[in-house]
Write an enzyme that holds these catalytic residues in place. Sequence first.
Site, short mmCIF file in Angstrom:
data_model
loop_
_atom_site.label_atom_id
_atom_site.label_comp_id
_atom_site.label_asym_id
_atom_site.label_seq_id
_atom_site.Cartn_x
_atom_site.Cartn_y
_atom_site.Cartn_z
N ILE A 1 0.82 -1.21 0.00
CA ILE A 1 0.00 0.00 0.00
C ILE A 1 0.86 1.27 0.00
O ILE A 1 0.41 2.33 -0.43
CB ILE A 1 -0.97 -0.03 1.22
CG1 ILE A 1 -2.18 0.83 0.98
CG2 ILE A 1 -0.27 0.34 2.51
CD1 ILE A 1 -3.31 0.59 1.96
N ASN B 1 11.31 -9.01 6.99
CA ASN B 1 11.60 -8.49 8.33
C ASN B 1 10.96 -9.40 9.38
O ASN B 1 9.85 -9.89 9.18
CB ASN B 1 11.05 -7.07 8.47
CG ASN B 1 11.69 -6.11 7.47
OD1 ASN B 1 12.90 -6.11 7.30
ND2 ASN B 1 10.87 -5.31 6.81
N GLU C 1 6.45 -4.87 10.97
CA GLU C 1 5.24 -4.11 11.29
C GLU C 1 4.02 -5.03 11.36
O GLU C 1 3.17 -4.89 12.25
CB GLU C 1 5.03 -3.04 10.21
CG GLU C 1 3.82 -2.18 10.35
CD GLU C 1 3.59 -1.31 9.11
OE1 GLU C 1 2.42 -1.00 8.83
OE2 GLU C 1 4.57 -0.98 8.41
N VAL C 2 3.92 -5.97 10.42
CA VAL C 2 2.74 -6.85 10.34
C VAL C 2 3.19 -8.27 10.70
O VAL C 2 4.04 -8.85 10.01
CB VAL C 2 2.12 -6.82 8.94
CG1 VAL C 2 0.89 -7.74 8.89
CG2 VAL C 2 1.73 -5.40 8.54
N HIS D 1 5.74 -12.14 5.45
CA HIS D 1 5.65 -11.56 4.11
C HIS D 1 7.05 -11.34 3.56
O HIS D 1 7.96 -10.98 4.29
CB HIS D 1 4.86 -10.26 4.09
CG HIS D 1 5.25 -9.26 5.15
ND1 HIS D 1 4.91 -9.42 6.47
CD2 HIS D 1 5.96 -8.11 5.07
CE1 HIS D 1 5.39 -8.39 7.16
NE2 HIS D 1 6.05 -7.59 6.34
N HIS E 1 8.96 -9.03 0.88
CA HIS E 1 8.88 -7.86 0.02
C HIS E 1 9.67 -8.18 -1.26
O HIS E 1 10.84 -8.58 -1.18
CB HIS E 1 9.56 -6.64 0.67
CG HIS E 1 8.94 -6.18 1.95
ND1 HIS E 1 8.12 -5.08 2.03
CD2 HIS E 1 9.05 -6.65 3.23
CE1 HIS E 1 7.75 -4.88 3.28
NE2 HIS E 1 8.31 -5.82 4.04
P1 5GP Z 1 7.05 -4.92 7.49
O1 5GP Z 1 7.60 -3.65 8.09
O2 5GP Z 1 6.16 -5.66 8.46
O3 5GP Z 1 8.10 -5.78 6.87
O4 5GP Z 1 6.17 -4.46 6.26
C1 5GP Z 1 4.79 -4.34 6.28
C2 5GP Z 1 4.37 -3.77 4.95
O5 5GP Z 1 2.98 -3.90 4.83
C3 5GP Z 1 4.72 -2.29 4.76
O6 5GP Z 1 5.54 -2.14 3.61
C4 5GP Z 1 3.35 -1.62 4.60
O7 5GP Z 1 3.35 -0.58 3.65
C5 5GP Z 1 2.47 -2.78 4.15
N1 5GP Z 1 1.08 -2.65 4.55
C6 5GP Z 1 0.58 -2.31 5.77
N2 5GP Z 1 -0.76 -2.33 5.77
C7 5GP Z 1 -1.13 -2.68 4.50
C8 5GP Z 1 -2.40 -2.88 3.89
O8 5GP Z 1 -3.47 -2.71 4.48
N3 5GP Z 1 -2.39 -3.25 2.58
C9 5GP Z 1 -1.22 -3.44 1.87
N4 5GP Z 1 -1.32 -3.82 0.60
N5 5GP Z 1 -0.01 -3.28 2.43
C10 5GP Z 1 0.04 -2.90 3.74
#
Ligand code: 5GP
Length: 123
Positions: free
Chosen positions: A36, A93, A101-102, A106, A108
Amino acid sequence: MPYTYDDQNIFAKILRGEIPNATVLETEHSLAFRDIQPQAPVHVLVIPKGPYVCYDHFASEASDAEIVDFNRTISEVVKSEGLQEGGYRIISNAGEAGVQEVPHLHIHVLGGRVLGRMLQRAG
Ligand code: 5GP
């Protein structure tokens, strides 16, 4: 360390269809969709459909079929997004140090420009 999966995380909601996403590819065990807040011209997230918190959780507990499907989905995304020729980066991550964050695994998949060095030295 045992991982506890929080099924209220945003990607679990995407998998249940509660939140929309821009799907790139869906397979039996995996989903690829656009980030997003893209950090590069191509920024796709690939997630397993199963409840795995992070990479080592998945790699140790997922079935062979899930692991093969997940890796092949990443490969298909690299190809379908046209990244083979110019190159790309994959990042996953995990936890606090990884600034995850999530809390649903996942990968990237980033590309479409020169991405710079992998990490900045922070002391
Ligand atoms: P992390 O920091 O956990 O590796 O990355 C989480 C990623 O999820 C971030 O790049 C963020 O932009 C993406 N993200 C968070 N919420 C959403 C969402 O509701 N939809 C989509 N498509 N991506 C999201």
